[in-house]
Write an enzyme that holds these catalytic residues in place. Structure first.
Site, PDB file in Angstrom:
ATOM      1  CG  HIS A 151     -41.338   7.878  -8.482  1.00 57.92           C
ATOM      2  ND1 HIS A 151     -39.625   6.937  -9.568  1.00 57.92           N
ATOM      3  CD2 HIS A 151     -39.990   8.495  -7.694  1.00 57.92           C
ATOM      4  CE1 HIS A 151     -38.732   7.240  -8.303  1.00 57.92           C
ATOM      5  NE2 HIS A 151     -39.003   8.069  -7.341  1.00 57.92           N
ATOM      6  NE  ARG A 152     -44.484   8.698 -16.590  1.00 56.55           N
ATOM      7  CZ  ARG A 152     -43.472   8.189 -16.889  1.00 56.55           C
ATOM      8  NH1 ARG A 152     -41.723   8.277 -16.730  1.00 56.55           N
ATOM      9  NH2 ARG A 152     -42.887   7.351 -18.240  1.00 56.55           N
ATOM     10  CG  LEU A 153     -45.201  11.143  -7.926  1.00 54.48           C
ATOM     11  CD1 LEU A 153     -44.305  11.017  -6.149  1.00 54.48           C
ATOM     12  CD2 LEU A 153     -46.398  11.758  -7.400  1.00 54.48           C
TER      13      LEU A 153
END
Length: 212
Positions: free
Chosen positions: A190-192
């Site tokens: 999740h692009r974290l």
């Protein structure tokens, strides 16, 4: 317009946590480097080297890391090349490693210093003879008429040094990068992503987590 909006993948291979990462960034670099090398990539030591010219324009090119230890990271080049000229006037440099198979990046900012001629010579004479001759044949970054001219120059130096050791050119040698900042990036879902930044004050390193 070429639409690339649907070119996307999730990064899920690992995590990077400040509580378990090494206190010294070169120790962390070594752990990641060896982990990546175990994936049997073509050349695990591929890196992008960024410099800045006299007009403030950034330049990048891909080189090979040739050694590293707690003192820094070493690469070799023609000192008269564009990057050599840039580093002669501005000794700040950025190295970047992208290890896609592990979904990892390492960015290193620091200052360069030239290796001694003795150290440069030891590496130069460990290279294949053809590469040694190539260092003499190529006046790196200078204009050349065509490929035939380059091949003719190679033939000339091959004949010149026939039957003898190829000497180290005066204009060729190594740079050691002394890190002042190092950032480790681990891809996350999740692009974290996980990002850890190490910065040095004198000989003491501190680390902190950054937002992705």
């Amino acid at each position: 317009m070429v639409d690339l909006w649907d070119v996307r993948r999730e990064y899920t291979q690992g995590r990077l946590d400040e509580s378990t990462a090494a206190e010294d960034p070169m120790t962390q670099f070594h752990a990641w480097f060896e982990d990546y090398r175990a994936t049997d990539p073509i050349e695990p030591n591929i890196m992008t080297v960024a410099t800045v010219d006299a007009d403030g324009r950034p330049w990048q090119r891909v080189l090979l890391l040739k050694s590293y230890d707690q003192n820094g990271l070493v690469f070799f080049t023609n000192y008269d090349s564009y990057k050599g000229q840039h580093l002669a006037s501005n000794n700040q440099v950025c190295l970047h490693f992208f290890w896609l198979e592990k979904e990892r990046q390492v960015q290193i900012q620091g200052r360069v210093s030239k290796l001694s001629r003795e150290d440069s010579g030891r590496y130069f004479h460990s290279r294949p003879r053809q590469s040694q001759l190539g260092a003499w044949a190529s006046q790196q970054s200078r204009p050349i008429a065509d490929r035939a001219t380059l091949e003719s120059a190679y033939a000339d130096v091959s004949e010149r040094f026939d039957g003898q050791d190829v000497p180290l050119p005066e204009y060729w040698g190594g740079f050691q990068v002394t890190p002042e900042r190092m950032e480790f990036w681990q891809g996350g879902a999740h692009r974290l992503h996980d990002r850890l930044e190490y910065s040095r004050s004198d000989v003491v390193w501190s680390k902190q987590r950054l937002n992705p």
